[in-house]
Design an enzyme around this catalytic site. Structure first.
Site, short mmCIF file in Angstrom:
data_model
loop_
_atom_site.label_atom_id
_atom_site.label_comp_id
_atom_site.label_asym_id
_atom_site.label_seq_id
_atom_site.Cartn_x
_atom_site.Cartn_y
_atom_site.Cartn_z
N ASP A 35 45.24 32.38 32.77
CA ASP A 35 46.26 33.37 32.44
C ASP A 35 47.63 32.96 32.96
O ASP A 35 47.76 32.07 33.81
CB ASP A 35 45.90 34.72 33.06
CG ASP A 35 44.90 35.51 32.20
OD1 ASP A 35 44.66 35.12 31.06
OD2 ASP A 35 44.37 36.52 32.71
N LYS A 57 49.55 35.71 28.75
CA LYS A 57 50.18 36.79 28.01
C LYS A 57 51.33 37.32 28.84
O LYS A 57 51.19 37.60 30.02
CB LYS A 57 49.19 37.92 27.73
CG LYS A 57 48.04 37.51 26.84
CD LYS A 57 47.13 38.67 26.53
CE LYS A 57 46.40 39.15 27.76
NZ LYS A 57 45.49 40.27 27.46
N MET A 171 52.02 46.03 37.65
CA MET A 171 52.59 45.95 36.30
C MET A 171 53.53 47.12 36.00
O MET A 171 53.54 47.65 34.90
CB MET A 171 51.47 45.90 35.25
CG MET A 171 50.57 44.69 35.39
SD MET A 171 49.14 44.71 34.25
CE MET A 171 48.12 45.99 35.01
#
Length: 261
Positions: A35, A57, A171
């Site tokens: 990732d 991503k 996040m």
């Protein structure tokens, strides 16, 4: 004969926080699927002859959709390969590891978890801020501040606005102003201290000390680079770089950004 997929937590970024089991699997794997949040220092530990597949991503720029990642893992393992699926932090803490495991199980692929140090623990170790502390926080809660496309940020704000609990937001950089507003509206004091820490435990680490009613504006001005983690609560008053001679509230009124290498 099918291969096997190892869902591996790479930890917060410092390669010395990688577990021995994770390192062994990385060295024995046929292919590593990784990732965006896996640090370059961790990737440098993968043997040069091992195939690497980047499925990173980024917010609003998903290079590889999740269903495609699932299909890649199934396809590789179906060819009999040993696959190291490398994720930042811990694969079972906001890492979608369980979703990938479910897809693999449905395809009859064997899965093994290798836990990693989650970002909250890495940030606590880097800054010296305890996640719990007698008299300041009797518990800690991890939440995601990520908003699904065109959907409200639906959290239990009343229970999160608890002065006796440390709140860690993953996040949340894009929505931290809204998060702060919701918490204060539900009773968390506006002067509750907040630490924002970007790229914790890596040479690119940055820290910003603020308080709840200023954190949105401070982050907008601070230029922190994702990933950013927020620690919200009275435990931030124990940050080791706060001068002992100043009250915490006074220090927090002077928000600063500091890079740490």
């Amino acid at each position: 004969m099918s291969g096997k997929v190892f869902l591996i937590g790479a930890g917060p970024g410092d390669p010395e926080y990688l577990t021995l089991k994770a390192l062994r699997v990385l060295r024995d794997a046929d292919v590593v699927v990784f990732d965006r949040l896996v640090s370059p220092e961790i990737l440098a530990m993968v043997p040069p002859d091992v195939r690497r597949i980047d499925v990173g991503k980024a917010p609003n720029a998903h290079a590889v959709p999740q269903d495609r990642i699932n299909a890649i893992l199934v396809d590789l393992a179906a060819r009999g390969l040993t696959v190291a699926r490398l994720k930042g932090g811990d694969p079972l803490v906001f890492g979608r590891g369980s979703e990938e495991a479910a897809a693999l199980a449905e395809a009859g692929i064997a899965v093994d978890y290798v836990p990693g140090i989650t970002a909250a623990q890495g940030a606590a170790a880097a800054t010296g801020i305890p996640l719990t502390h007698r008299g300041l926080a009797c518990g800690v809660r991890y939440v995601t501040g990520h908003r699904a496309r065109n959907r409200p940020l639906d959290l239990d704000w009343q229970s999160l606005a608890d002065e006796e609990t440390t709140l860690v937001v993953y996040m949340g950089v894009a929505n931290i102003a809204e998060i702060a507003d919701r918490l204060t509206a539900h009773g968390l004091p506006a002067d509750t201290p907040v630490m924002a820490i970007a790229n914790a435990t890596t040479p690119r680490e940055q820290r910003l000390v603020s308080q709840l009613d200023r954190i949105g504006a401070d982050v907008a001005l601070g230029g922190l680079e994702a990933p950013v983690l927020f620690i919200i609560g009275r435990v931030v008053s124990l940050y080791r770089e706060l001068p002992d001679c100043l009250p915490v509230a006074a220090m927090l009124a002077e928000t600063r950004v500091a890079g740490h290498g």
